[in-house]
Scaffold this active site. Structure first.
Site, PDB file in Angstrom:
ATOM      1  N   THR A   1      -0.226  14.044  12.784  1.00  0.00           N
ATOM      2  CA  THR A   1      -1.259  15.050  13.072  1.00  0.00           C
ATOM      3  C   THR A   1      -1.581  15.048  14.564  1.00  0.00           C
ATOM      4  O   THR A   1      -1.689  16.111  15.194  1.00  0.00           O
ATOM      5  CB  THR A   1      -2.528  14.770  12.238  1.00  0.00           C
ATOM      6  OG1 THR A   1      -2.143  14.395  10.915  1.00  0.00           O
ATOM      7  CG2 THR A   1      -3.418  15.997  12.170  1.00  0.00           C
TER       8      THR A   1
ATOM      9  N   ASP B   1      -7.686  12.049  17.375  1.00  0.00           N
ATOM     10  CA  ASP B   1      -6.752  11.191  16.641  1.00  0.00           C
ATOM     11  C   ASP B   1      -6.763  11.570  15.157  1.00  0.00           C
ATOM     12  O   ASP B   1      -7.737  12.165  14.662  1.00  0.00           O
ATOM     13  CB  ASP B   1      -7.161   9.716  16.807  1.00  0.00           C
ATOM     14  CG  ASP B   1      -5.996   8.747  16.603  1.00  0.00           C
ATOM     15  OD1 ASP B   1      -4.939   9.168  16.100  1.00  0.00           O
ATOM     16  OD2 ASP B   1      -6.158   7.564  16.951  1.00  0.00           O
ATOM     17  N   GLY B   2      -5.727  11.201  14.474  1.00  0.00           N
ATOM     18  CA  GLY B   2      -5.670  11.380  13.027  1.00  0.00           C
ATOM     19  C   GLY B   2      -6.331  10.211  12.318  1.00  0.00           C
ATOM     20  O   GLY B   2      -6.925   9.331  12.950  1.00  0.00           O
TER      21      GLY B   2
ATOM     22  N   LYS C   1      -7.801   3.686   9.618  1.00  0.00           N
ATOM     23  CA  LYS C   1      -6.705   4.106  10.474  1.00  0.00           C
ATOM     24  C   LYS C   1      -5.702   2.965  10.584  1.00  0.00           C
ATOM     25  O   LYS C   1      -6.000   1.849  10.193  1.00  0.00           O
ATOM     26  CB  LYS C   1      -7.236   4.436  11.880  1.00  0.00           C
ATOM     27  CG  LYS C   1      -7.966   5.775  11.931  1.00  0.00           C
ATOM     28  CD  LYS C   1      -8.378   6.154  13.339  1.00  0.00           C
ATOM     29  CE  LYS C   1      -7.288   6.090  14.356  1.00  0.00           C
ATOM     30  NZ  LYS C   1      -6.054   6.852  14.014  1.00  0.00           N
TER      31      LYS C   1
ATOM     32  N   GLU D   1      -5.672   2.367  19.347  1.00  0.00           N
ATOM     33  CA  GLU D   1      -6.514   3.490  18.892  1.00  0.00           C
ATOM     34  C   GLU D   1      -7.998   3.099  18.896  1.00  0.00           C
ATOM     35  O   GLU D   1      -8.867   3.889  19.255  1.00  0.00           O
ATOM     36  CB  GLU D   1      -6.096   3.918  17.484  1.00  0.00           C
ATOM     37  CG  GLU D   1      -4.742   4.617  17.470  1.00  0.00           C
ATOM     38  CD  GLU D   1      -4.240   4.911  16.067  1.00  0.00           C
ATOM     39  OE1 GLU D   1      -3.401   5.796  15.930  1.00  0.00           O
ATOM     40  OE2 GLU D   1      -4.671   4.246  15.108  1.00  0.00           O
TER      41      GLU D   1
ATOM     42  N   LYS E   1      -6.883  13.641   3.031  1.00  0.00           N
ATOM     43  CA  LYS E   1      -7.357  12.368   3.606  1.00  0.00           C
ATOM     44  C   LYS E   1      -8.837  12.114   3.298  1.00  0.00           C
ATOM     45  O   LYS E   1      -9.345  11.037   3.594  1.00  0.00           O
ATOM     46  CB  LYS E   1      -7.156  12.380   5.123  1.00  0.00           C
ATOM     47  CG  LYS E   1      -5.735  12.698   5.596  1.00  0.00           C
ATOM     48  CD  LYS E   1      -4.882  11.470   5.645  1.00  0.00           C
ATOM     49  CE  LYS E   1      -3.513  11.674   6.233  1.00  0.00           C
ATOM     50  NZ  LYS E   1      -3.457  11.942   7.651  1.00  0.00           N
TER      51      LYS E   1
HETATM   52  C1  5RP Z   1      -1.811   5.529  13.359  1.00  0.00           C
HETATM   53  C2  5RP Z   1      -2.956   6.193  12.684  1.00  0.00           C
HETATM   54  C3  5RP Z   1      -2.756   7.622  12.297  1.00  0.00           C
HETATM   55  O1  5RP Z   1      -3.734   8.390  12.908  1.00  0.00           O
HETATM   56  C4  5RP Z   1      -2.851   7.736  10.809  1.00  0.00           C
HETATM   57  O2  5RP Z   1      -1.889   6.856  10.255  1.00  0.00           O
HETATM   58  C5  5RP Z   1      -2.610   9.161  10.337  1.00  0.00           C
HETATM   59  O3  5RP Z   1      -1.283   9.520  10.571  1.00  0.00           O
HETATM   60  P1  5RP Z   1      -0.714  10.952  10.157  1.00  0.00           P
HETATM   61  O4  5RP Z   1      -1.413  11.969  10.992  1.00  0.00           O
HETATM   62  O5  5RP Z   1       0.752  10.847  10.451  1.00  0.00           O
HETATM   63  O6  5RP Z   1      -0.989  11.130   8.682  1.00  0.00           O
HETATM   64  O7  5RP Z   1      -4.005   5.644  12.455  1.00  0.00           O
HETATM   65  O8  5RP Z   1      -2.054   4.161  13.582  1.00  0.00           O
END
Ligand code: 5RP
Length: 224
Positions: free
Chosen positions: A32, A84-85, A98, A107, A125
């Protein structure tokens, strides 16, 4: 029906509304966050001036390839906005898990240094209680990892050494009842570097679904 990547891309696009000219940005890691970096690059190509601190080598490489200016904490002690995701977002509190993408330490450092921390997710999510869709990542030092894992198990968890893609991951049954306490208890174990609970850090969560985009704000603040 939008597929999952389209939902991620839509959440990333909405998060661009938080970006202002001249900002120092934190760039997250994961699929993401990568959509966000792609779209940010278009804005930069059209004249937006930002400098970015990436949370992983993966994100740094992507940003560099796309011509996004990078910086580090050597030049900037504070970040205006990090995007961030997340793996899980608790609906009521906006607390997060996360790190299933493997970048949780950087992060968390970036989130802690950011005035605003905006999380971008698709609605898969969103959860009622953290720890219900997958494991909580905990980063520990290699030396003595078996002893550190045993201490984690004393907290009531079952731990499993994270392996490459083929490895099985353990999912707790009941979820995490008190994320703030759990975050502190895990980090107080010698040998633990950091864990994937992000408690009280989200300024906003941009959640996309088949029905559109929702910007969730922590209780007591208004969404932007
Ligand atoms: C990486 C993370 C990512 O933000 C989390 O895993 C979400 O990933 P994605 O957007 O691919 O679902 O915490 O350490």
């Amino acid at each position: 029906m939008a597929d999952r990547d389209e939902l991620k891309r839509a959440a990333a696009a909405r998060a661009l509304d938080f970006v202002e000219d001249g900002m120092v940005l934190g760039l997250g890691t994961g699929t993401t966050a990568a959509f966000f970096v792609d779209q940010l690059a278009d804005r930069v190509a059209r004249g937006l001036r930002v400098v970015c601190i990436p949370t992983s080598e993966r994100t740094a490489a992507q940003a560099r390839r796309l011509g996004i200016p990078l910086a580090s904490f050597a030049e900037h002690r504070k970040i205006d906005l990090a995007i961030d995701g997340a793996d899980e977002v608790e609906r009521t509190t906006l607390d997060l898990i996360k790190g299933r993408g493997g970048a949780l330490l950087r992060e968390k450092i970036v989130a802690a240094a950011s005035r605003q921390f905006v999380v971008i997710v698709d609605d898969d999510k969103l959860v009622d209680r953290l720890g219900t869709t997958g494991p909580l990542p905990v980063e520990i030092v290699q030396f003595g990892w078996q002893a550190t894992a045993a201490r984690l198990e004393e907290l009531g968890a079952r731990s499993e050494l994270r392996r490459a893609a083929s490895g099985e991951a353990f999912v707790t049954d009941g979820g995490i009842a008190d994320p703030a306490e759990t975050e502190g208890r895990i980090n107080s174990i010698v040998g633990v570097v950091e864990n994937g609970l992000f408690v009280g850090r989200s300024s906003a969560v941009v959640a996309s679904s088949q029905h559109g985009i929702e910007v969730l704000a922590p209780i007591g603040t208004a969404p932007r």
